[in-house]
Design a protein around this motif. Structure first.
Motif, short mmCIF file in Angstrom:
data_model
loop_
_atom_site.label_atom_id
_atom_site.label_comp_id
_atom_site.label_asym_id
_atom_site.label_seq_id
_atom_site.Cartn_x
_atom_site.Cartn_y
_atom_site.Cartn_z
N VAL A 125 0.93 -1.22 -0.18
CA VAL A 125 -0.04 -0.29 0.01
C VAL A 125 0.71 1.22 0.18
CG1 VAL A 125 -1.82 1.12 1.20
CG2 VAL A 125 -1.79 -1.30 1.46
N ASP A 126 0.85 1.97 -1.10
CA ASP A 126 1.58 3.06 -1.23
C ASP A 126 2.86 2.84 -0.62
OD1 ASP A 126 -0.40 4.41 -2.59
OD2 ASP A 126 -1.45 4.91 -0.52
N SER A 127 3.61 1.85 -1.26
CA SER A 127 5.00 1.76 -0.86
C SER A 127 5.34 1.34 0.73
CB SER A 127 6.15 2.90 -1.14
OG SER A 127 6.00 3.19 -2.68
N ALA A 128 4.40 0.89 1.44
CA ALA A 128 4.27 0.43 2.68
C ALA A 128 5.84 -0.32 2.95
CB ALA A 128 3.10 -0.24 3.33
N VAL A 129 6.12 -0.44 4.15
CA VAL A 129 7.26 -1.37 4.42
C VAL A 129 6.78 -2.56 5.37
CG1 VAL A 129 9.63 -1.37 5.46
CG2 VAL A 129 8.97 0.46 3.77
N GLY A 130 7.44 -3.72 5.11
CA GLY A 130 7.26 -4.71 6.36
C GLY A 130 5.74 -5.45 6.37
N HIS A 131 4.97 -5.33 5.34
CA HIS A 131 3.96 -5.98 5.01
C HIS A 131 3.92 -7.30 3.99
CE1 HIS A 131 1.39 -2.92 7.06
NE2 HIS A 131 2.10 -2.23 6.17
N CYS A 132 5.20 -7.60 3.60
CA CYS A 132 5.34 -8.54 2.62
C CYS A 132 6.73 -9.16 2.87
CB CYS A 132 5.17 -8.07 1.28
SG CYS A 132 5.39 -9.32 0.04
N GLU A 133 6.96 -10.62 2.83
CA GLU A 133 8.00 -11.24 3.19
C GLU A 133 9.12 -11.18 1.98
OE1 GLU A 133 4.99 -14.25 1.84
OE2 GLU A 133 4.93 -12.73 3.51
N ALA A 134 8.66 -10.63 0.67
CA ALA A 134 9.31 -10.96 -0.29
C ALA A 134 9.79 -9.39 -0.67
CB ALA A 134 8.95 -11.56 -1.54
N GLU A 135 9.25 -8.43 -0.06
CA GLU A 135 9.59 -6.94 -0.44
C GLU A 135 10.87 -6.71 -0.91
OE1 GLU A 135 9.90 -4.24 3.59
OE2 GLU A 135 7.69 -4.90 2.85
N ASP A 136 11.77 -7.17 -0.29
CA ASP A 136 13.31 -6.67 -0.71
C ASP A 136 13.73 -7.35 -2.14
OD1 ASP A 136 13.70 -5.52 1.65
OD2 ASP A 136 14.60 -7.33 2.56
#
Length: 152
Positions: free
Chosen positions: A92-103
């Motif tokens: 959501v709008d470049s939220a951090v920490g909501h997805c385990e694969a975001e990196d």
């Protein structure tokens, strides 16, 4: 599939009923009028009050009332109050920490325009747009015209 929770649906129903009642209404009365269980109505009203969409009044004639007409209440406010941010993905709008694969995600941040488009579309719809049409007041029957006096 994008799906709203039942609680959001119930919130829209409760808000439209509050407008129809035109005044302060108690949770048990709203439950009876809408067919929604009283504990659920109470829960919805508490959330809506926290979001500033309704206000609770204490006392013998207490209950809840709208803070403004439903024609001035965008659907997005109700959805956000009940379900949280409107988005298709956890990003959501470049939220951090909501997805385990975001990196490692190759589409990170690419959903932002889609999420904004959905929010913009929903913000153009008010709760009044979802309410059933109000019945037009019934006019009293017209009186027959008095007969004209005959002139001789």
């Amino acid at each position: 599939m994008l799906r709203l929770s039942k609680l959001t649906d119930y919130a829209v129903v409760v808000l439209t009923r509050l407008e129809e009642g035109e005044g302060v209404q108690a949770a048990p009365d709203l439950a009876a009028a809408t067919g929604i269980a009283e504990p659920t109505v109470a829960k919805v009203l508490k959330i809506l009050a926290h979001a500033g969409l309704v206000e609770g009044l204490r006392g013998a004639r207490g209950g809840y009332r709208l803070t403004r007409p439903i024609a001035e209440m965008p659907l997005t406010e109700v959805i956000t109050a009940i379900d949280g941010p409107i988005a298709l993905t956890a990003c959501v709008d470049s939220a951090v920490g909501h997805c385990e694969a975001e990196d490692l995600c190759p589409v990170r941040g690419r959903w932002d325009p889609v999420n904004r488009a959905i929010r913009d579309a929903l913000s153009g719809i008010t709760i009044a747009d979802l309410a059933p049409p109000r019945a037009a007041p019934v006019a009293p029957p017209a009186r027959p015209a008095a007969p004209l006096a005959a002139t001789a």
